[in-house]
Design a protein around this motif. Sequence first.
Motif, mmCIF file in Angstrom:
data_model
loop_
_atom_site.group_PDB
_atom_site.id
_atom_site.type_symbol
_atom_site.label_atom_id
_atom_site.label_comp_id
_atom_site.label_asym_id
_atom_site.label_seq_id
_atom_site.Cartn_x
_atom_site.Cartn_y
_atom_site.Cartn_z
ATOM 1 N N GLU A 1 0.841 -1.202 0.000
ATOM 2 C CA GLU A 1 0.000 0.000 0.000
ATOM 3 C C GLU A 1 0.871 1.245 0.000
ATOM 4 O OE1 GLU A 1 -4.106 -0.786 2.068
ATOM 5 O OE2 GLU A 1 -3.671 0.292 0.225
ATOM 6 N N LYS A 2 1.949 1.181 0.776
ATOM 7 C CA LYS A 2 2.835 2.339 0.895
ATOM 8 C C LYS A 2 3.494 2.636 -0.452
ATOM 9 C CE LYS A 2 6.860 3.836 3.555
ATOM 10 N NZ LYS A 2 7.986 3.338 2.751
ATOM 11 N N ARG A 3 4.029 1.580 -1.087
ATOM 12 C CA ARG A 3 4.717 1.786 -2.367
ATOM 13 C C ARG A 3 3.734 2.210 -3.454
ATOM 14 N NH1 ARG A 3 7.827 -3.790 -1.660
ATOM 15 N NH2 ARG A 3 8.461 -3.298 0.463
ATOM 16 N N LEU A 4 2.517 1.729 -3.330
ATOM 17 C CA LEU A 4 1.493 2.087 -4.297
ATOM 18 C C LEU A 4 1.153 3.574 -4.172
ATOM 19 C CD1 LEU A 4 -0.063 0.522 -6.369
ATOM 20 C CD2 LEU A 4 -1.817 0.059 -4.676
ATOM 21 N N ASN A 5 1.026 4.043 -2.944
ATOM 22 C CA ASN A 5 0.720 5.459 -2.729
ATOM 23 C C ASN A 5 1.842 6.354 -3.231
ATOM 24 O OD1 ASN A 5 -1.826 5.177 -1.678
ATOM 25 N ND2 ASN A 5 -1.072 4.858 0.407
ATOM 26 N N GLU A 6 3.073 5.830 -3.148
ATOM 27 C CA GLU A 6 4.199 6.625 -3.636
ATOM 28 C C GLU A 6 4.086 6.903 -5.136
ATOM 29 O OE1 GLU A 6 7.717 4.527 -2.501
ATOM 30 O OE2 GLU A 6 7.513 5.138 -0.395
#
Length: 410
Positions: free
Chosen positions: A150-155
Amino acid sequence: MRILHTSDWHLGKNLEGYSRMDEQEKFLEDFSLLVDEKNIDMVIIAGDIYDNSNPPARAENMFYKSLKEITSNGKRAILVIAGNHDNPDRLSAASPIAYDQGIFLLGTPKSIIPKGQYGNFTVVDSGEGFLEIEINGEKAVILTLPYPSEKRLNEILSDNLEDEERRKSYSDRIGEIFKSSSTKFREDTINIAVSHIFVLGGETSESERPIELGGSLAVEVKNLPDKAQYIALGHLHKPQAVNSKRLKAFYSGSPLQYSKSEIGYSKLCYVVDLKPSEEAVVEKTYFNNYKPIEVWKCKGIEDALNKCELNKDKSCWVYLEIESETYISQENIKKIRDLKADIIEIKPKIKGLDEEEAAFDSVKEKSMKELFKDYYFSERGKEPDSEIMDLFLEIACEDGEEDETKDTES
Ligand SMILES: [Mn+2]
Protein backbone atom coordinates in the motif's frame (compact mmCIF):
# COMPACT_ATOMS: atom_id res chain seq x y z
CA MET A 1 11.17 -15.37 -27.97
CA ARG A 2 11.30 -18.05 -25.35
CA ILE A 3 10.99 -17.06 -21.70
CA LEU A 4 11.16 -19.08 -18.53
CA HIS A 5 8.92 -18.01 -15.64
CA THR A 6 9.76 -18.95 -12.05
CA SER A 7 9.27 -17.30 -8.64
CA ASP A 8 9.31 -17.67 -4.87
CA TRP A 9 12.78 -19.14 -4.46
CA HIS A 10 12.86 -18.02 -0.81
CA LEU A 11 16.62 -18.49 -0.60
CA GLY A 12 17.73 -18.84 3.02
CA LYS A 13 14.40 -20.27 4.16
CA ASN A 14 14.14 -22.63 7.12
CA LEU A 15 11.61 -25.38 7.75
CA GLU A 16 10.83 -25.00 11.46
CA GLY A 17 14.45 -24.16 12.18
CA TYR A 18 16.04 -26.58 9.68
CA SER A 19 17.98 -24.91 6.85
CA ARG A 20 16.92 -25.66 3.27
CA MET A 21 19.98 -24.10 1.67
CA ASP A 22 21.59 -27.40 0.64
CA GLU A 23 18.44 -28.22 -1.33
CA GLN A 24 18.25 -24.71 -2.73
CA GLU A 25 21.81 -25.03 -4.00
CA LYS A 26 20.91 -28.27 -5.80
CA PHE A 27 17.86 -26.61 -7.33
CA LEU A 28 20.00 -23.73 -8.59
CA GLU A 29 22.52 -26.12 -10.16
CA ASP A 30 19.69 -27.91 -11.99
CA PHE A 31 18.15 -24.60 -12.97
CA SER A 32 21.33 -23.32 -14.66
CA LEU A 33 21.44 -26.49 -16.76
CA LEU A 34 17.74 -26.26 -17.56
CA VAL A 35 17.89 -22.76 -19.04
CA ASP A 36 20.69 -23.91 -21.37
CA GLU A 37 18.90 -27.11 -22.33
CA LYS A 38 15.69 -25.26 -23.10
CA ASN A 39 17.40 -22.45 -24.99
CA ILE A 40 15.78 -19.77 -22.90
CA ASP A 41 16.13 -16.15 -24.13
CA MET A 42 14.97 -14.51 -20.93
CA VAL A 43 14.47 -15.77 -17.38
CA ILE A 44 11.78 -13.99 -15.34
CA ILE A 45 11.81 -14.37 -11.56
CA ALA A 46 8.54 -12.98 -10.21
CA GLY A 47 9.54 -12.09 -6.66
CA ASP A 48 10.43 -13.57 -3.26
CA ILE A 49 14.03 -14.30 -4.21
CA TYR A 50 14.89 -14.39 -0.53
CA ASP A 51 12.86 -15.49 2.44
CA ASN A 52 13.33 -12.29 4.37
CA SER A 53 14.64 -8.77 4.11
CA ASN A 54 17.95 -9.68 5.75
CA PRO A 55 18.96 -12.94 4.04
CA PRO A 56 22.01 -14.96 5.13
CA ALA A 57 25.22 -14.26 3.18
CA ARG A 58 25.16 -17.81 1.81
CA ALA A 59 21.75 -17.17 0.24
CA GLU A 60 22.96 -13.99 -1.45
CA ASN A 61 26.07 -15.75 -2.61
CA MET A 62 24.16 -18.62 -4.23
CA PHE A 63 21.79 -16.16 -5.90
CA TYR A 64 24.61 -14.16 -7.49
CA LYS A 65 26.49 -17.30 -8.46
CA SER A 66 23.49 -18.69 -10.31
CA LEU A 67 22.65 -15.35 -11.96
CA LYS A 68 26.18 -15.35 -13.34
CA GLU A 69 25.79 -18.87 -14.67
CA ILE A 70 22.35 -18.25 -16.16
CA THR A 71 23.26 -15.04 -17.96
CA SER A 72 26.47 -16.49 -19.38
CA ASN A 73 28.20 -13.12 -19.85
CA GLY A 74 25.13 -11.19 -20.99
CA LYS A 75 23.91 -13.76 -23.53
CA ARG A 76 20.69 -14.47 -21.67
CA ALA A 77 18.50 -11.74 -20.15
CA ILE A 78 17.28 -12.06 -16.57
CA LEU A 79 14.47 -9.97 -15.12
CA VAL A 80 13.94 -10.07 -11.37
CA ILE A 81 11.27 -8.24 -9.37
CA ALA A 82 10.95 -7.99 -5.59
CA GLY A 83 8.24 -9.90 -3.73
CA ASN A 84 6.70 -9.16 -0.34
CA HIS A 85 9.52 -11.06 1.38
CA ASP A 86 12.35 -9.14 -0.32
CA ASN A 87 13.89 -5.89 0.74
CA PRO A 88 13.38 -3.94 -2.52
CA ASP A 89 16.34 -1.59 -2.15
CA ARG A 90 18.67 -4.33 -1.14
CA LEU A 91 17.58 -6.55 -4.02
CA SER A 92 18.29 -3.85 -6.59
CA ALA A 93 21.50 -2.65 -4.92
CA ALA A 94 23.62 -4.93 -7.11
CA SER A 95 22.27 -3.30 -10.31
CA PRO A 96 25.48 -1.43 -11.21
CA ILE A 97 27.33 -4.71 -11.71
CA ALA A 98 24.28 -6.68 -12.90
CA TYR A 99 23.47 -4.33 -15.80
CA ASP A 100 26.58 -5.25 -17.81
CA GLN A 101 25.43 -8.86 -17.68
CA GLY A 102 21.91 -8.12 -18.94
CA ILE A 103 20.42 -8.66 -15.48
CA PHE A 104 17.60 -6.37 -14.33
CA LEU A 105 16.78 -6.18 -10.63
CA LEU A 106 13.59 -4.20 -9.95
CA GLY A 107 12.78 -3.37 -6.34
CA THR A 108 9.67 -1.20 -6.29
CA PRO A 109 6.81 -0.24 -8.61
CA LYS A 110 8.68 3.05 -9.17
CA SER A 111 11.85 1.34 -10.42
CA ILE A 112 12.97 2.39 -13.91
CA ILE A 113 15.58 0.67 -16.09
CA PRO A 114 17.27 3.48 -18.07
CA LYS A 115 17.37 3.09 -21.85
CA GLY A 116 20.62 1.64 -23.12
CA GLN A 117 22.72 -1.42 -23.82
CA TYR A 118 22.77 -4.26 -21.27
CA GLY A 119 24.84 -7.31 -22.11
CA ASN A 120 23.65 -8.43 -25.56
CA PHE A 121 20.35 -6.57 -25.21
CA THR A 122 19.02 -3.09 -25.78
CA VAL A 123 16.37 -1.41 -23.68
CA VAL A 124 14.88 0.79 -26.40
CA ASP A 125 12.19 2.43 -24.26
CA SER A 126 11.35 2.50 -20.57
CA GLY A 127 9.60 4.31 -17.75
CA GLU A 128 7.85 3.66 -14.46
CA GLY A 129 6.23 0.24 -14.73
CA PHE A 130 7.44 -0.85 -18.16
CA LEU A 131 10.39 -1.50 -20.42
CA GLU A 132 10.77 -2.40 -24.07
CA ILE A 133 13.68 -4.71 -24.69
CA GLU A 134 15.22 -6.06 -27.88
CA ILE A 135 16.49 -9.59 -27.64
CA ASN A 136 18.03 -11.31 -30.68
CA GLY A 137 16.05 -9.14 -33.09
CA GLU A 138 12.71 -9.56 -31.29
CA LYS A 139 11.08 -6.80 -29.27
CA ALA A 140 9.18 -7.32 -26.03
CA VAL A 141 7.23 -4.79 -23.99
CA ILE A 142 7.24 -5.91 -20.36
CA LEU A 143 4.99 -4.35 -17.73
CA THR A 144 6.80 -4.62 -14.39
CA LEU A 145 5.03 -4.32 -11.05
CA PRO A 146 7.27 -5.45 -8.18
CA TYR A 147 5.33 -6.13 -4.98
CA PRO A 148 3.03 -3.11 -4.61
CA SER A 149 2.60 -2.63 -0.87
CA GLU A 150 0.00 0.00 0.00
CA LYS A 151 2.83 2.34 0.89
CA ARG A 152 4.72 1.79 -2.37
CA LEU A 153 1.49 2.09 -4.30
CA ASN A 154 0.72 5.46 -2.73
CA GLU A 155 4.20 6.62 -3.64
CA ILE A 156 3.48 6.17 -7.33
CA LEU A 157 0.02 7.63 -7.18
CA SER A 158 0.43 10.51 -4.78
CA ASP A 159 1.81 13.05 -7.22
CA ASN A 160 -0.96 13.18 -9.74
CA LEU A 161 -4.12 11.88 -8.15
CA GLU A 162 -6.91 13.46 -6.16
CA ASP A 163 -7.80 12.19 -2.70
CA GLU A 164 -10.77 10.33 -4.04
CA GLU A 165 -8.61 8.36 -6.46
CA ARG A 166 -6.33 7.38 -3.65
CA ARG A 167 -9.24 6.00 -1.68
CA LYS A 168 -10.14 3.61 -4.46
CA SER A 169 -9.75 0.00 -3.62
CA TYR A 170 -6.34 -1.57 -3.85
CA SER A 171 -7.45 -3.73 -6.74
CA ASP A 172 -8.74 -0.78 -8.76
CA ARG A 173 -5.52 1.12 -8.19
CA ILE A 174 -3.50 -1.83 -9.50
CA GLY A 175 -5.92 -1.89 -12.44
CA GLU A 176 -5.23 1.80 -13.16
CA ILE A 177 -1.49 1.18 -13.18
CA PHE A 178 -1.77 -1.74 -15.61
CA LYS A 179 -4.22 0.18 -17.77
CA SER A 180 -1.85 3.08 -18.11
CA SER A 181 1.29 0.97 -18.71
CA SER A 182 -0.63 -1.28 -21.17
CA THR A 183 -0.70 1.64 -23.61
CA LYS A 184 2.93 0.72 -24.33
CA PHE A 185 1.86 -2.63 -25.80
CA ARG A 186 1.98 -2.75 -29.61
CA GLU A 187 0.96 -5.20 -32.29
CA ASP A 188 4.54 -5.66 -33.47
CA THR A 189 5.87 -6.43 -29.97
CA ILE A 190 5.68 -9.37 -27.61
CA ASN A 191 3.52 -8.13 -24.75
CA ILE A 192 3.92 -9.52 -21.26
CA ALA A 193 3.54 -8.49 -17.62
CA VAL A 194 5.23 -9.55 -14.39
CA SER A 195 4.09 -8.92 -10.82
CA HIS A 196 4.02 -10.22 -7.27
CA ILE A 197 0.40 -9.92 -6.14
CA PHE A 198 -2.41 -12.04 -4.78
CA VAL A 199 -5.12 -12.50 -7.38
CA LEU A 200 -8.53 -13.16 -5.85
CA GLY A 201 -9.52 -16.82 -6.01
CA GLY A 202 -5.96 -18.24 -5.96
CA GLU A 203 -5.18 -21.36 -3.96
CA THR A 204 -2.87 -20.64 -1.02
CA SER A 205 -0.39 -22.77 0.98
CA GLU A 206 0.90 -22.48 4.56
CA SER A 207 4.30 -21.05 3.57
CA GLU A 208 3.22 -17.77 2.00
CA ARG A 209 3.16 -14.85 4.34
CA PRO A 210 -0.22 -13.37 3.45
CA ILE A 211 0.01 -10.25 1.31
CA GLU A 212 -3.55 -9.41 2.04
CA LEU A 213 -5.00 -8.77 5.46
CA GLY A 214 -8.72 -9.20 5.47
CA GLY A 215 -8.74 -9.41 1.70
CA SER A 216 -7.87 -5.76 1.16
CA LEU A 217 -4.71 -6.47 -0.82
CA ALA A 218 -6.28 -8.89 -3.25
CA VAL A 219 -6.44 -8.03 -6.93
CA GLU A 220 -9.47 -8.89 -9.02
CA VAL A 221 -8.95 -10.67 -12.34
CA LYS A 222 -10.63 -7.78 -14.16
CA ASN A 223 -7.79 -5.50 -13.02
CA LEU A 224 -5.04 -7.55 -14.68
CA PRO A 225 -3.69 -6.26 -18.02
CA ASP A 226 -5.92 -8.10 -20.51
CA LYS A 227 -3.82 -7.22 -23.56
CA ALA A 228 -0.81 -9.13 -22.18
CA GLN A 229 -0.07 -12.37 -24.03
CA TYR A 230 1.36 -13.83 -20.82
CA ILE A 231 1.29 -12.65 -17.18
CA ALA A 232 4.05 -14.05 -14.96
CA LEU A 233 2.98 -13.96 -11.31
CA GLY A 234 4.67 -14.64 -8.02
CA HIS A 235 3.39 -15.11 -4.45
CA LEU A 236 1.38 -18.35 -4.40
CA HIS A 237 3.55 -21.41 -3.83
CA LYS A 238 1.37 -23.87 -5.71
CA PRO A 239 1.71 -23.56 -9.49
CA GLN A 240 -1.61 -22.59 -11.01
CA ALA A 241 -3.34 -20.66 -13.74
CA VAL A 242 -5.46 -17.67 -12.80
CA ASN A 243 -9.07 -18.62 -13.31
CA SER A 244 -9.94 -16.72 -16.47
CA LYS A 245 -11.02 -17.68 -19.96
CA ARG A 246 -9.41 -14.65 -21.58
CA LEU A 247 -6.09 -14.40 -19.80
CA LYS A 248 -2.92 -16.45 -19.78
CA ALA A 249 -1.87 -15.55 -16.24
CA PHE A 250 0.12 -18.07 -14.21
CA TYR A 251 1.68 -18.55 -10.81
CA SER A 252 4.80 -20.67 -11.26
CA GLY A 253 4.91 -21.50 -7.52
CA SER A 254 8.02 -22.14 -5.45
CA PRO A 255 10.73 -24.56 -6.63
CA LEU A 256 10.76 -26.45 -3.32
CA GLN A 257 8.06 -27.66 -0.93
CA TYR A 258 8.15 -25.06 1.81
CA SER A 259 5.43 -26.48 4.07
CA LYS A 260 3.61 -29.75 4.55
CA SER A 261 0.58 -28.26 2.84
CA GLU A 262 2.64 -28.47 -0.39
CA ILE A 263 3.14 -32.25 -0.42
CA GLY A 264 0.50 -33.37 -2.89
CA TYR A 265 1.86 -32.00 -6.17
CA SER A 266 5.11 -31.41 -8.08
CA LYS A 267 7.02 -28.14 -8.33
CA LEU A 268 7.67 -26.59 -11.71
CA CYS A 269 8.35 -23.58 -13.88
CA TYR A 270 6.77 -22.42 -17.14
CA VAL A 271 8.56 -22.22 -20.48
CA VAL A 272 6.66 -19.83 -22.73
CA ASP A 273 7.05 -19.30 -26.49
CA LEU A 274 5.92 -15.89 -27.68
CA LYS A 275 5.49 -14.15 -31.02
CA PRO A 276 3.85 -10.76 -31.63
CA SER A 277 0.05 -10.99 -32.03
CA GLU A 278 0.01 -14.76 -31.52
CA GLU A 279 -1.22 -16.82 -28.63
CA ALA A 280 1.50 -17.77 -26.12
CA VAL A 281 2.47 -21.44 -25.98
CA VAL A 282 2.95 -22.45 -22.35
CA GLU A 283 4.76 -25.63 -21.30
CA LYS A 284 5.35 -26.97 -17.78
CA THR A 285 8.82 -28.12 -16.77
CA TYR A 286 9.09 -30.05 -13.52
CA PHE A 287 11.86 -29.74 -10.91
CA ASN A 288 13.59 -32.52 -9.01
CA ASN A 289 12.56 -32.96 -5.40
CA TYR A 290 15.74 -33.91 -3.55
CA LYS A 291 14.26 -33.92 -0.08
CA PRO A 292 10.48 -34.25 0.06
CA ILE A 293 8.40 -33.39 3.11
CA GLU A 294 6.55 -36.47 4.33
CA VAL A 295 3.90 -37.19 6.95
CA TRP A 296 4.23 -40.66 8.45
CA LYS A 297 1.11 -41.93 10.20
CA CYS A 298 2.14 -44.67 12.64
CA LYS A 299 -0.03 -47.20 14.52
CA GLY A 300 2.06 -46.94 17.66
CA ILE A 301 5.57 -46.45 18.98
CA GLU A 302 6.83 -49.77 17.57
CA ASP A 303 5.49 -48.90 14.15
CA ALA A 304 7.15 -45.48 14.33
CA LEU A 305 10.49 -47.00 15.32
CA ASN A 306 10.20 -49.52 12.47
CA LYS A 307 9.45 -46.85 9.91
CA CYS A 308 12.41 -44.81 11.12
CA GLU A 309 14.71 -47.85 10.94
CA LEU A 310 13.51 -48.77 7.42
CA ASN A 311 13.88 -45.22 6.12
CA LYS A 312 16.86 -44.04 8.10
CA ASP A 313 18.93 -43.37 4.97
CA LYS A 314 16.12 -41.77 3.01
CA SER A 315 16.53 -38.08 2.33
CA CYS A 316 13.30 -36.47 3.54
CA TRP A 317 11.75 -34.18 6.15
CA VAL A 318 9.36 -36.06 8.39
CA TYR A 319 6.29 -35.14 10.39
CA LEU A 320 5.55 -38.18 12.59
CA GLU A 321 2.02 -38.83 13.78
CA ILE A 322 1.83 -41.66 16.29
CA GLU A 323 -1.35 -43.28 17.57
CA SER A 324 -0.90 -43.66 21.28
CA GLU A 325 -2.77 -44.30 24.53
CA THR A 326 -0.86 -41.53 26.20
CA TYR A 327 1.74 -38.89 25.41
CA ILE A 328 5.11 -40.02 24.07
CA SER A 329 7.91 -40.43 26.57
CA GLN A 330 11.15 -38.53 26.25
CA GLU A 331 12.94 -41.86 26.06
CA ASN A 332 10.97 -42.85 22.96
CA ILE A 333 11.39 -39.43 21.41
CA LYS A 334 15.13 -39.79 21.82
CA LYS A 335 15.08 -43.29 20.30
CA ILE A 336 13.18 -42.00 17.30
CA ARG A 337 15.48 -39.03 16.78
CA ASP A 338 18.58 -41.20 17.16
CA LEU A 339 17.30 -43.50 14.40
CA LYS A 340 16.17 -40.96 11.82
CA ALA A 341 17.55 -37.53 11.07
CA ASP A 342 15.38 -34.58 10.01
CA ILE A 343 12.27 -35.38 11.99
CA ILE A 344 10.47 -32.05 12.17
CA GLU A 345 7.70 -32.99 14.58
CA ILE A 346 6.53 -35.94 16.66
CA LYS A 347 2.85 -35.70 17.37
CA PRO A 348 0.85 -38.16 19.45
CA LYS A 349 -2.64 -39.03 18.22
CA ILE A 350 -4.34 -40.04 21.42
CA LYS A 351 -7.37 -42.28 20.94
CA GLY A 352 -10.67 -40.80 21.94
CA LEU A 353 -9.23 -37.35 22.48
CA ASP A 354 -9.12 -34.54 20.03
CA GLU A 355 -5.79 -32.84 19.52
CA GLU A 356 -6.32 -30.02 21.96
CA GLU A 357 -7.51 -32.30 24.72
CA ALA A 358 -4.56 -34.59 24.13
CA ALA A 359 -2.09 -31.79 24.42
CA PHE A 360 -3.83 -30.50 27.53
CA ASP A 361 -3.96 -33.92 29.13
CA SER A 362 -0.22 -34.36 28.91
CA VAL A 363 0.67 -30.88 30.07
CA LYS A 364 -1.72 -30.02 32.86
CA GLU A 365 0.31 -31.66 35.62
CA LYS A 366 3.54 -29.88 34.76
CA SER A 367 5.07 -26.55 35.66
CA MET A 368 5.94 -24.05 32.95
CA LYS A 369 9.62 -24.82 33.47
CA GLU A 370 9.06 -28.55 32.95
CA LEU A 371 6.90 -27.92 29.93
CA PHE A 372 9.58 -25.81 28.31
CA LYS A 373 12.18 -28.49 29.05
CA ASP A 374 9.96 -31.14 27.43
CA TYR A 375 9.30 -28.97 24.45
CA TYR A 376 12.96 -28.13 23.98
CA PHE A 377 13.88 -31.79 24.26
CA SER A 378 11.29 -32.85 21.71
CA GLU A 379 12.51 -30.21 19.25
CA ARG A 380 16.27 -30.48 19.77
CA GLY A 381 16.75 -33.91 21.31
CA LYS A 382 18.64 -32.48 24.29
CA GLU A 383 17.93 -30.60 27.50
CA PRO A 384 18.18 -26.80 27.36
CA ASP A 385 21.32 -25.45 29.02
CA SER A 386 21.07 -23.07 31.94
CA GLU A 387 21.54 -19.96 29.80
CA ILE A 388 18.54 -20.84 27.61
CA MET A 389 16.51 -21.86 30.64
CA ASP A 390 17.20 -18.51 32.34
CA LEU A 391 16.36 -16.61 29.18
CA PHE A 392 13.09 -18.49 28.82
CA LEU A 393 12.09 -17.85 32.44
CA GLU A 394 13.00 -14.20 32.11
CA ILE A 395 10.75 -13.84 29.05
CA ALA A 396 7.98 -16.01 30.44
CA CYS A 397 7.82 -14.03 33.66
CA GLU A 398 7.50 -10.66 31.99
CA ASP A 399 3.85 -9.92 32.39
CA GLY A 400 2.13 -10.11 29.04
CA GLU A 401 3.97 -7.24 27.39
CA GLU A 402 3.30 -7.90 23.76
CA ASP A 403 4.88 -6.20 20.85
CA GLU A 404 2.09 -4.29 19.15
CA THR A 405 4.00 -3.43 16.04
CA LYS A 406 3.30 -5.97 13.40
CA ASP A 407 5.15 -5.94 10.14
CA THR A 408 2.70 -6.95 7.48
CA GLU A 409 4.69 -6.45 4.35
CA SER A 410 8.42 -7.02 4.51
MN1 LIG B 1 6.50 -16.35 -1.61
